[in-house]
Design an enzyme around this catalytic site. Structure first.
Site, short mmCIF file in Angstrom:
data_model
loop_
_atom_site.label_atom_id
_atom_site.label_comp_id
_atom_site.label_asym_id
_atom_site.label_seq_id
_atom_site.Cartn_x
_atom_site.Cartn_y
_atom_site.Cartn_z
N LYS A 77 -34.49 -20.55 -22.07
CA LYS A 77 -35.91 -20.84 -21.90
C LYS A 77 -36.12 -21.84 -20.76
CE LYS A 77 -39.67 -21.50 -25.18
NZ LYS A 77 -39.98 -20.08 -25.28
N LYS A 184 -39.77 -15.59 -6.76
CA LYS A 184 -40.02 -14.97 -8.07
C LYS A 184 -41.40 -15.39 -8.60
CE LYS A 184 -39.37 -12.65 -11.88
NZ LYS A 184 -39.51 -13.26 -13.13
N GLU A 191 -47.82 -9.72 -9.57
CA GLU A 191 -47.79 -8.91 -10.80
C GLU A 191 -49.07 -9.17 -11.63
OE1 GLU A 191 -43.95 -9.22 -12.89
OE2 GLU A 191 -45.08 -9.45 -14.74
N HIS A 454 -69.07 -36.79 8.13
CA HIS A 454 -67.71 -36.25 8.26
C HIS A 454 -67.43 -35.69 9.65
CE1 HIS A 454 -66.50 -36.85 4.15
NE2 HIS A 454 -67.65 -36.35 3.74
P1 NBP Z 1 -36.17 -17.11 -23.99
O1 NBP Z 1 -36.94 -17.63 -22.85
O2 NBP Z 1 -36.88 -16.74 -25.23
O3 NBP Z 1 -35.04 -18.21 -24.36
C1 NBP Z 1 -34.21 -18.06 -25.47
C2 NBP Z 1 -32.80 -18.49 -25.15
O4 NBP Z 1 -32.76 -19.86 -24.76
C3 NBP Z 1 -31.90 -18.38 -26.39
O5 NBP Z 1 -30.64 -17.92 -25.98
C4 NBP Z 1 -31.86 -19.81 -26.88
O6 NBP Z 1 -30.76 -20.10 -27.67
C5 NBP Z 1 -31.77 -20.53 -25.56
N1 NBP Z 1 -32.02 -21.98 -25.65
C6 NBP Z 1 -33.13 -22.67 -25.93
BR1 NBP Z 1 -34.72 -21.92 -26.43
N2 NBP Z 1 -32.98 -23.98 -25.88
C7 NBP Z 1 -31.69 -24.16 -25.54
C8 NBP Z 1 -30.91 -25.31 -25.30
N3 NBP Z 1 -31.44 -26.53 -25.40
N4 NBP Z 1 -29.61 -25.14 -24.97
C9 NBP Z 1 -29.09 -23.93 -24.88
N5 NBP Z 1 -29.79 -22.78 -25.06
C10 NBP Z 1 -31.08 -22.90 -25.39
O7 NBP Z 1 -35.23 -15.89 -23.54
P2 NBP Z 1 -35.55 -14.62 -22.59
O8 NBP Z 1 -36.84 -13.99 -22.95
O9 NBP Z 1 -34.32 -13.82 -22.60
O10 NBP Z 1 -35.74 -15.28 -21.16
C11 NBP Z 1 -34.73 -16.04 -20.51
C12 NBP Z 1 -35.29 -16.55 -19.20
O11 NBP Z 1 -35.60 -15.41 -18.37
C13 NBP Z 1 -36.61 -17.34 -19.33
O12 NBP Z 1 -36.67 -18.32 -18.35
C14 NBP Z 1 -37.67 -16.29 -19.07
O13 NBP Z 1 -38.88 -16.86 -18.61
C15 NBP Z 1 -36.98 -15.44 -18.00
N6 NBP Z 1 -37.45 -14.05 -17.89
C16 NBP Z 1 -37.76 -13.34 -19.01
C17 NBP Z 1 -38.17 -12.02 -18.89
C18 NBP Z 1 -38.49 -11.20 -20.11
O14 NBP Z 1 -38.97 -10.05 -19.93
N7 NBP Z 1 -38.23 -11.69 -21.32
C19 NBP Z 1 -38.25 -11.43 -17.62
C20 NBP Z 1 -37.90 -12.16 -16.52
C21 NBP Z 1 -37.49 -13.48 -16.66
P3 NBP Z 1 -30.84 -19.95 -29.27
O15 NBP Z 1 -30.53 -18.51 -29.56
O16 NBP Z 1 -29.81 -20.89 -29.78
O17 NBP Z 1 -32.22 -20.33 -29.69
#
Ligand code: NBP
Length: 472
Positions: A77, A184, A191, A454
């Site tokens: 995240k 991005k 988008e 101004h």
């Molecule tokens: P999320 O943004 O929902 O993040 C969840 C992940 O972060 C889990 O693996 C969680 O571990 C981990 N996490 C957190 Br919350 N706090 C943590 C910490 N303090 N230390 C270590 N791990 C931690 O996941 P996502 O939707 O897969 O997106 C990942 C990134 O990619 C984000 O920045 C998102 O904005 C970006 N993104 C997402 C998409 C999409 O379509 N979803 C597209 C493009 C980019 P846990 O399992 O232990 O809670």
């Protein structure tokens, strides 16, 4: 001793899990780690079973499982979790190791993190990953920025896992510092613009000419088969209108609450455009439309107080549908023109050295904004890398000039009928402002000089002038 992994990935949520599977499928043994162990175990027992994965359950074991110099992708995240993880990881790494943040981090955070890691001789990169779940698994568009040496070390992996289009893999070195996350961010701003314009087209088809969801599906499907509007977002929109809710047997889209959130990358695009002094009215309109949508209760209350016009469209249905297609196309070109202008300004402000042809190329596959139109945008910047605005590319100029009558007809009809089309009309305002040799801002300057001394410049002689306006 067990063989070491070529690459490691931390964060096994939607994006991380799918990207890890993509990396392994492309021939790179991968070590994985997730803060919550159960997630790693579940992945190993299901989609990663029998694959070249090394599951690890402590950061120490994760780091020890990687071939030096270590290449680590983190997909957690955005925000505080990235900082927390980087802090834990840093003491375990060795000089020359590479850490790539593939999440949607704010580019200024990336700049800061790169500097902090560089002090320990570590390479930190910020990489935009677009394409959602499917893209991550089958080939996303990748926007990596940061130290060039780190990119060179990562290139063999990134070029393999990225989406592939006829003119290459959808990845390129974007630029130093936070360039990858910056690009991005603007990609996501575009988008937002695209999605809002499509939503407005749907609203017009539904509320001006009364098309049913099935008919709207047919219209979007035919648009997606044409050269101008063919794109991933139009394609999925056509599909959305065919989905019938199994419970109610009604089109699901009509049962969805009309409230959309806006945060992160979209909002940052608008904020940054204001900082750089670049006009992105279509993208701003998209963000503000989401904000207005969130006031559902107020809108419901206002709908019985504020009466709209009693005008109905009585013209030819098909003619209007065709005009909406042209309006959507022209408005979309304006939205891309704004995004590209913002990228050009940022390139010079932050010394990112961005190549707009390359950015259009890597967005042609894998990502959410992939569209036929990007081919033309790529060509426009290829013909003239110093093009001040996409609108003055000869081909786009010709197209918008030809289609403007239909575009104006749509915006005027929407105004008469009372259907909001804020992004489409913001685009038209942008087009009309940009093509105006003289804007009424001479009056603004006069007012500013009147109440605040101004000063102003004149069109007939150089210099700076002040007038005592209220002495008659
Ligand atoms: P999320 O943004 O929902 O993040 C969840 C992940 O972060 C889990 O693996 C969680 O571990 C981990 N996490 C957190 Br919350 N706090 C943590 C910490 N303090 N230390 C270590 N791990 C931690 O996941 P996502 O939707 O897969 O997106 C990942 C990134 O990619 C984000 O920045 C998102 O904005 C970006 N993104 C997402 C998409 C999409 O379509 N979803 C597209 C493009 C980019 P846990 O399992 O232990 O809670």
């Amino acid at each position: 001793m067990a063989a070491l992994a070529k690459v490691g990935l931390i964060g096994l949520a939607v994006m991380g899990e799918n990207l890890a599977l993509n990396i392994e499928r492309n021939g790179f043994p991968i070590a994985v780690y997730n803060r919550t162990e159960a997630k790693t175990k579940e992945l190993m027992a299901t989609r990663a079973k029998g694959k070249n994965f090394i599951p690890t359950f402590t950061l120490e074991a994760f780091v020890a499982a990687l071939e030096p110099p270590r290449k680590i992708i983190i997909l957690v995240k955005a925000g505080a979790p990235v900082d927390a993880l980087l802090k834990q990881l840093q003491p375990l790494l060795s000089p020359g190791d590479i850490v790539i943040d593939g999440g949607n981090s704010l580019f200024t955070d990336t700049e800061r993190r790169e500097k902090e890691y560089a002090q320990a001789d570590l390479n930190f990169m910020g990489m935009g990953v677009s394409g959602g779940e499917e893209g991550a698994l089958w080939g996303p568009s990748l926007m990596p920025g940061g130290p060039i040496v780190a990119y060179q070390a990562m290139e063999p992996i990134l070029t393999k896992i990225a989406a592939q289009v006829t003119d290459g893999p959808c990845v390129t070195y974007i630029g130093p510092g936070g360039a990858g996350h910056y690009v991005k961010m603007v990609h996501n701003g575009i988008e937002y613009g695209d999605m809002q314009l499509i939503a407005e087209a749907y609203d017009l088809l539904k509320n001006v000419v009364g098309l049913t969801p099935a008919e709207i599906h047919d219209v979007f499907k035919s648009w997606n088969q044409g050269e101008e509007l063919q794109s991933f977002l139009i394609e999925i929109t056509a599909d959305i209108f065919t989905y019938i809710d199994p419970e109610t047997h009604q089109p699901l889209v009509e049962l969805i609450l009309d409230k959309a959130g806006q945060k992160g990358t979209g909002k940052w695009t608008s904020q940054n455009a204001l900082d750089l002094g670049i006009a992105i009215p279509t993208i701003n309109a998209a963000i503000e439309s989401r904000i207005i949508s969130s006031f559902k209760d107020q809108r419901v209350a206002a709908s019985s107080v504020l009466t709209g016009p009693s005008h109905f469209y009585t013209g030819d249905k098909q003619k209007f549908i065709d005009s909406v297609a042209s309006a959507l196309y022209c408005a979309k070109v304006c939205s891309y023109a704004q995004g590209m202008a913002l990228l050009a300004a940022a390139s010079s402000e932050y010394k990112y050295n961005l190549t707009l042809t390359e950015l259009s190329r890597i967005w042609k596959g894998g990502c959410i904004i992939r569209a036929n139109l990007l081919d033309k945008i790529q060509q426009a910047f290829k013909h003239n890398p110093l093009l001040p605005n996409l609108l003055v590319d000869p081909e786009f100029a010709q197209e918008l000039t030809t289609k403007q009558e239909q575009w104006r007809e749509v915006v005027a009809t929407a105004a008469k009928v009372g259907v909001p089309c804020t992004a489409m009309s913001a685009s038209l305002g942008y087009f009309d402002s940009y093509r105006s040799e003289r804007l009424p801002l001479n009056l603004t300057q006069a007012q500013r000089d009147f109440f605040g001394a101004h000063t102003y410049e004149r069109i007939d002689k150089p210099g700076s002038f002040h007038t005592e306006w209220n002495i008659r």
